[in-house]
Design a protein around this motif. Sequence first.
Motif, PDB file in Angstrom:
ATOM      1  N   ILE A 155       0.807  -1.271  -0.046  1.00  0.00           N
ATOM      2  CA  ILE A 155       0.018  -0.106  -0.139  1.00  0.00           C
ATOM      3  C   ILE A 155       0.871   1.289  -0.144  1.00  0.00           C
ATOM      4  N   LEU A 156       1.846   1.406   0.692  1.00  0.00           N
ATOM      5  CA  LEU A 156       2.526   2.698   1.003  1.00  0.00           C
ATOM      6  C   LEU A 156       3.463   2.786  -0.109  1.00  0.00           C
ATOM      7  N   THR A 157       4.024   1.685  -0.776  1.00  0.00           N
ATOM      8  CA  THR A 157       4.952   1.927  -2.009  1.00  0.00           C
ATOM      9  C   THR A 157       4.156   2.526  -3.035  1.00  0.00           C
ATOM     10  N   VAL A 158       2.885   2.014  -3.372  1.00  0.00           N
ATOM     11  CA  VAL A 158       2.135   2.821  -4.392  1.00  0.00           C
ATOM     12  C   VAL A 158       1.813   4.141  -4.127  1.00  0.00           C
ATOM     13  N   PHE A 159       1.454   4.491  -2.381  1.00  0.00           N
ATOM     14  CA  PHE A 159       1.473   5.792  -2.418  1.00  0.00           C
ATOM     15  C   PHE A 159       2.435   6.693  -2.689  1.00  0.00           C
ATOM     16  N   GLY A 160       3.616   6.180  -2.193  1.00  0.00           N
ATOM     17  CA  GLY A 160       4.914   6.714  -2.281  1.00  0.00           C
ATOM     18  C   GLY A 160       5.233   7.091  -3.536  1.00  0.00           C
ATOM     19  N   VAL A 161       5.117   6.040  -4.334  1.00  0.00           N
ATOM     20  CA  VAL A 161       5.651   6.333  -5.819  1.00  0.00           C
ATOM     21  C   VAL A 161       4.955   7.314  -6.371  1.00  0.00           C
ATOM     22  N   LEU A 162       3.528   7.282  -6.048  1.00  0.00           N
ATOM     23  CA  LEU A 162       2.661   8.551  -6.804  1.00  0.00           C
ATOM     24  C   LEU A 162       2.964   9.946  -6.430  1.00  0.00           C
ATOM     25  N   ILE A 163       3.346  10.007  -4.933  1.00  0.00           N
ATOM     26  CA  ILE A 163       3.723  11.254  -4.344  1.00  0.00           C
ATOM     27  C   ILE A 163       5.076  11.574  -4.891  1.00  0.00           C
ATOM     28  N   LEU A 164       6.173  10.764  -5.146  1.00  0.00           N
ATOM     29  CA  LEU A 164       7.532  11.033  -5.784  1.00  0.00           C
ATOM     30  C   LEU A 164       7.141  11.455  -7.206  1.00  0.00           C
ATOM     31  N   ARG A 165       6.296  10.866  -7.829  1.00  0.00           N
ATOM     32  CA  ARG A 165       6.136  11.318  -9.256  1.00  0.00           C
ATOM     33  C   ARG A 165       5.225  12.482  -9.392  1.00  0.00           C
ATOM     34  N   PHE A 166       4.136  12.745  -8.720  1.00  0.00           N
ATOM     35  CA  PHE A 166       3.481  13.851  -8.976  1.00  0.00           C
ATOM     36  C   PHE A 166       3.403  15.061  -8.090  1.00  0.00           C
ATOM     37  N   PHE A 167       3.910  14.748  -6.780  1.00  0.00           N
ATOM     38  CA  PHE A 167       4.067  15.845  -5.875  1.00  0.00           C
ATOM     39  C   PHE A 167       5.502  15.838  -5.503  1.00  0.00           C
ATOM     40  N   PRO A 168       6.591  16.054  -6.204  1.00  0.00           N
ATOM     41  CA  PRO A 168       7.950  16.136  -5.865  1.00  0.00           C
ATOM     42  C   PRO A 168       8.296  17.355  -5.060  1.00  0.00           C
ATOM     43  N   LYS A 169       7.752  18.491  -5.215  1.00  0.00           N
ATOM     44  CA  LYS A 169       7.916  19.722  -4.486  1.00  0.00           C
ATOM     45  C   LYS A 169       7.123  19.732  -3.241  1.00  0.00           C
ATOM     46  N   HIS A 170       6.189  18.812  -2.891  1.00  0.00           N
ATOM     47  CA  HIS A 170       5.494  18.829  -1.702  1.00  0.00           C
ATOM     48  C   HIS A 170       5.691  17.645  -0.942  1.00  0.00           C
ATOM     49  N   ILE A 171       6.836  16.845  -0.867  1.00  0.00           N
ATOM     50  CA  ILE A 171       7.038  15.817  -0.080  1.00  0.00           C
ATOM     51  C   ILE A 171       7.079  16.411   1.346  1.00  0.00           C
ATOM     52  N   ASN A 172       7.947  17.413   1.694  1.00  0.00           N
ATOM     53  CA  ASN A 172       7.840  17.877   3.254  1.00  0.00           C
ATOM     54  C   ASN A 172       6.527  18.095   3.757  1.00  0.00           C
ATOM     55  N   TRP A 173       5.709  18.732   2.974  1.00  0.00           N
ATOM     56  CA  TRP A 173       4.157  19.109   3.298  1.00  0.00           C
ATOM     57  C   TRP A 173       3.646  17.655   3.510  1.00  0.00           C
ATOM     58  N   LEU A 174       3.963  16.609   2.877  1.00  0.00           N
ATOM     59  CA  LEU A 174       3.017  15.296   2.815  1.00  0.00           C
ATOM     60  C   LEU A 174       3.716  14.479   4.097  1.00  0.00           C
ATOM     61  N   ILE A 175       4.887  14.712   4.215  1.00  0.00           N
ATOM     62  CA  ILE A 175       5.581  14.203   5.644  1.00  0.00           C
ATOM     63  C   ILE A 175       4.850  14.915   6.841  1.00  0.00           C
ATOM     64  N   GLY A 176       4.698  16.013   6.749  1.00  0.00           N
ATOM     65  CA  GLY A 176       3.991  16.898   7.733  1.00  0.00           C
ATOM     66  C   GLY A 176       2.617  16.370   7.946  1.00  0.00           C
ATOM     67  N   ILE A 177       1.733  15.949   6.970  1.00  0.00           N
ATOM     68  CA  ILE A 177       0.519  15.510   6.744  1.00  0.00           C
ATOM     69  C   ILE A 177       0.412  14.184   7.681  1.00  0.00           C
ATOM     70  N   CYS A 178       1.387  13.106   7.209  1.00  0.00           N
ATOM     71  CA  CYS A 178       1.079  12.076   7.733  1.00  0.00           C
ATOM     72  C   CYS A 178       1.639  11.782   9.410  1.00  0.00           C
ATOM     73  N   ILE A 179       2.541  12.729   9.593  1.00  0.00           N
ATOM     74  CA  ILE A 179       2.904  12.700  11.101  1.00  0.00           C
ATOM     75  C   ILE A 179       1.674  13.374  11.808  1.00  0.00           C
ATOM     76  N   SER A 180       1.118  14.485  11.424  1.00  0.00           N
ATOM     77  CA  SER A 180       0.041  15.152  11.920  1.00  0.00           C
ATOM     78  C   SER A 180      -1.295  14.063  11.929  1.00  0.00           C
ATOM     79  N   LEU A 181      -1.326  13.438  11.017  1.00  0.00           N
ATOM     80  CA  LEU A 181      -2.409  12.361  11.167  1.00  0.00           C
ATOM     81  C   LEU A 181      -2.131  11.151  12.250  1.00  0.00           C
ATOM     82  N   THR A 182      -0.810  10.784  12.399  1.00  0.00           N
ATOM     83  CA  THR A 182      -0.342  10.099  13.438  1.00  0.00           C
ATOM     84  C   THR A 182      -0.629  10.580  14.853  1.00  0.00           C
ATOM     85  N   LEU A 183      -0.250  11.830  14.932  1.00  0.00           N
ATOM     86  CA  LEU A 183      -0.398  12.265  16.211  1.00  0.00           C
ATOM     87  C   LEU A 183      -1.824  12.612  16.506  1.00  0.00           C
ATOM     88  N   LEU A 184      -2.719  13.216  15.474  1.00  0.00           N
ATOM     89  CA  LEU A 184      -4.268  13.132  15.662  1.00  0.00           C
ATOM     90  C   LEU A 184      -4.848  12.063  16.207  1.00  0.00           C
TER      91      LEU A 184
END
Length: 362
Positions: A155-184
């Motif tokens: 699951i995460l490899t599919v999500f990961g490669v989609l992020i790396l392909r289509f959102f390469p400039k927003h990876i830090n933001w997506l890391i923040g979203i994942c960490i925020s969801l985990t904390l939430l």
Amino acid sequence: MNRDLYIDFAKGLATLSIIFIHTAFWSGQFYIPAEVRVFSLVFDVALFYALSGVTSGANIEKTLYRLLKLQITYMIFVTFLFFMDYFFKVFGLSFFSMEWLQNFYSTFGSKYATTNISTTPQWQNLGNWYLHQYTNADTFPVVMGSFWYLKVYFILTVFGVLILRFFPKHINWLIGICISLTLLFNIFPEYYPTGQVGYVAFYLSVFLIGNRMRGKKIPEKLIPVLYILVAGSLLWMFWYYGGEIFYKINKNKFPPKIPYIIWTLFSLVTLFVLYNRLKITKENFVTYIGKNAIFFYFAQGISSSLVYFLVVPLQENMPWWSLMLLIYVTNIVLAFIISAGLKKIDTLGWNILKFLRRKTAS
């Protein structure tokens, strides 16, 4: 491009750690102290997700092809496992008795004792395994108990490669979203979703951080700061949750909650500190395991099931620490032998599929 042997070395050490974890938490439940079992979780599966991030790129076609190959290899393995389990039951019922088989399975403990022994193959189990619903394999209970990792990896490899392909400039933001969801999810546990969401939220952040570290080196001045933060997090954990949280780390692993996440920080920091700093110049036993990590992962499920039959007769006759060392070494040796056999079975399975493709091609 030369292969980075540090990645293979790290995967090999992580695989050896997984074998130790399953030595401690499965057959080790009978004799290994709880403190040792908890410490075995210091180097855990989070390392594999981080290493996967380091080695992953933005090529969707290449990634999906790699996942397809892994899925077929997995299906070949579980097909082999299914028939091993089935033929063993047929053998037991034909040459011994139902009571003998029940006594055999009772070695794994009452929690894993089977209630459905027959000469009728349970084809639905094989179908479930193909679709990553890990119903128990009675003869080898550790196998399916350790496969939760594989579903999350897909699951995460599919999500990961989609992020790396289509959102390469927003990876830090997506890391923040994942960490925020985990904390939430942890701050408001009543909203912690069932299924794979909690796993993917945390481990996808690990995957993406690993990808951001690709080709980089942590500055020396930052290393002590990182370890101080890890130590501070551990102290806070024991202060906030109390000393009893130490014995509940494994319960906080499924799905990953704050105590387990803090527990993994030391291994993740160490992995990235040594990355591009520790130079592995020659292949060795550990790098071999790392190169063949998936077959060792399959094999350790079988070997960790087999060592039960050493533990039960020896646990009353040996000190726990010497028995643990004996079982761990035995587990590694068995995993090494079984993985070599599984590689041959995998090759045979692929050859059969290629033969069928040639015969059915129009």
